[in-house]
Design a protein around this motif. Structure first.
Motif, short mmCIF file in Angstrom:
data_model
loop_
_atom_site.label_atom_id
_atom_site.label_comp_id
_atom_site.label_asym_id
_atom_site.label_seq_id
_atom_site.Cartn_x
_atom_site.Cartn_y
_atom_site.Cartn_z
N PHE A 9 0.85 -1.18 0.00
CA PHE A 9 0.00 0.00 0.00
C PHE A 9 0.89 1.23 0.00
O PHE A 9 2.04 1.18 0.41
N ALA A 10 0.38 2.35 -0.44
CA ALA A 10 1.18 3.57 -0.55
C ALA A 10 1.55 4.18 0.80
O ALA A 10 2.40 5.05 0.87
N ARG A 11 0.93 3.74 1.88
CA ARG A 11 1.22 4.29 3.21
C ARG A 11 2.02 3.27 4.02
O ARG A 11 1.76 2.08 3.97
N GLN A 12 2.99 3.78 4.78
CA GLN A 12 3.76 2.93 5.68
C GLN A 12 3.43 3.30 7.12
O GLN A 12 3.26 4.47 7.43
N ALA A 13 3.38 2.32 7.97
CA ALA A 13 3.24 2.58 9.41
C ALA A 13 3.69 1.34 10.16
O ALA A 13 3.61 0.23 9.65
N VAL A 27 6.03 6.24 8.65
CA VAL A 27 6.98 5.94 7.58
C VAL A 27 8.26 5.32 8.14
O VAL A 27 9.34 5.90 8.06
N PRO A 28 8.18 4.12 8.74
CA PRO A 28 9.31 3.53 9.44
C PRO A 28 10.39 2.91 8.56
O PRO A 28 11.53 2.83 8.97
N SER A 37 11.02 12.69 10.70
CA SER A 37 10.32 11.45 11.05
C SER A 37 9.71 11.61 12.43
O SER A 37 10.24 12.33 13.28
N THR A 38 8.58 10.92 12.66
CA THR A 38 7.91 11.03 13.95
C THR A 38 7.57 9.67 14.54
O THR A 38 7.30 8.72 13.81
N ILE A 54 7.57 12.23 19.30
CA ILE A 54 9.01 12.47 19.19
C ILE A 54 9.32 12.70 17.72
O ILE A 54 8.94 11.90 16.86
N THR A 55 10.01 13.79 17.42
CA THR A 55 10.33 14.13 16.04
C THR A 55 11.84 14.10 15.84
O THR A 55 12.59 14.62 16.68
N PHE A 56 12.26 13.49 14.74
CA PHE A 56 13.68 13.41 14.37
C PHE A 56 13.92 14.23 13.12
O PHE A 56 13.09 14.26 12.21
#
Length: 112
Positions: A9-13, A27-28, A37-38, A54-56
């Motif tokens: 699928f077009a979405r990653q989680a 988006v791992p 990235s969060t 948490i944001t990177f």
């Protein structure tokens, strides 16, 4: 149930559920190198909204991996994972494969 696909699928989680809450990684697997990235941390008492986000900073993970490997090969850095870590990861993969074959739970062989 364990499902995994790299291009389904077009979405990653990635969502990891635990006894006291869950962690969601946006988006791992192939994060954009130009966007941050969060990671969202949810407490079991309120799964409707994250208790912490948490944001990177944006990075190119493949460039970092290649640069770190090159430093380690030249003796100027260390590998982030040991050979024992890699063997342990393969034992988990072997257990997942056995589980898929048997349709049941499989223990991870912890012996070296």
């Amino acid at each position: 149930t364990f499902n995994c696909s790299g291009q389904l699928f077009a979405r990653q989680a990635l969502i990891c559920f635990g006894t006291t809450g869950c962690i969601e990684v946006d988006v791992p697997f192939i994060p954009a190198s130009d966007l941050p990235s969060t990671i969202h941390v949810y407490d079991r008492s309120n799964l409707a909204s994250p208790g912490e986000t948490i944001t990177f900073d944006a990075v190119n993970q493949y460039t970092l991996q290649s640069d770190n490997f090159a430093l380690a090969v030249r003796g100027l850095g260390s590998m982030p994972m040991s050979l024992d870590d890699s063997i342990a990861n393969m034992r988990v993969v072997d257990s997942l494969k056995r589980s898929a074959e048997t349709g049941g739970w499989e223990k991870v062989d912890a012996s070296l």
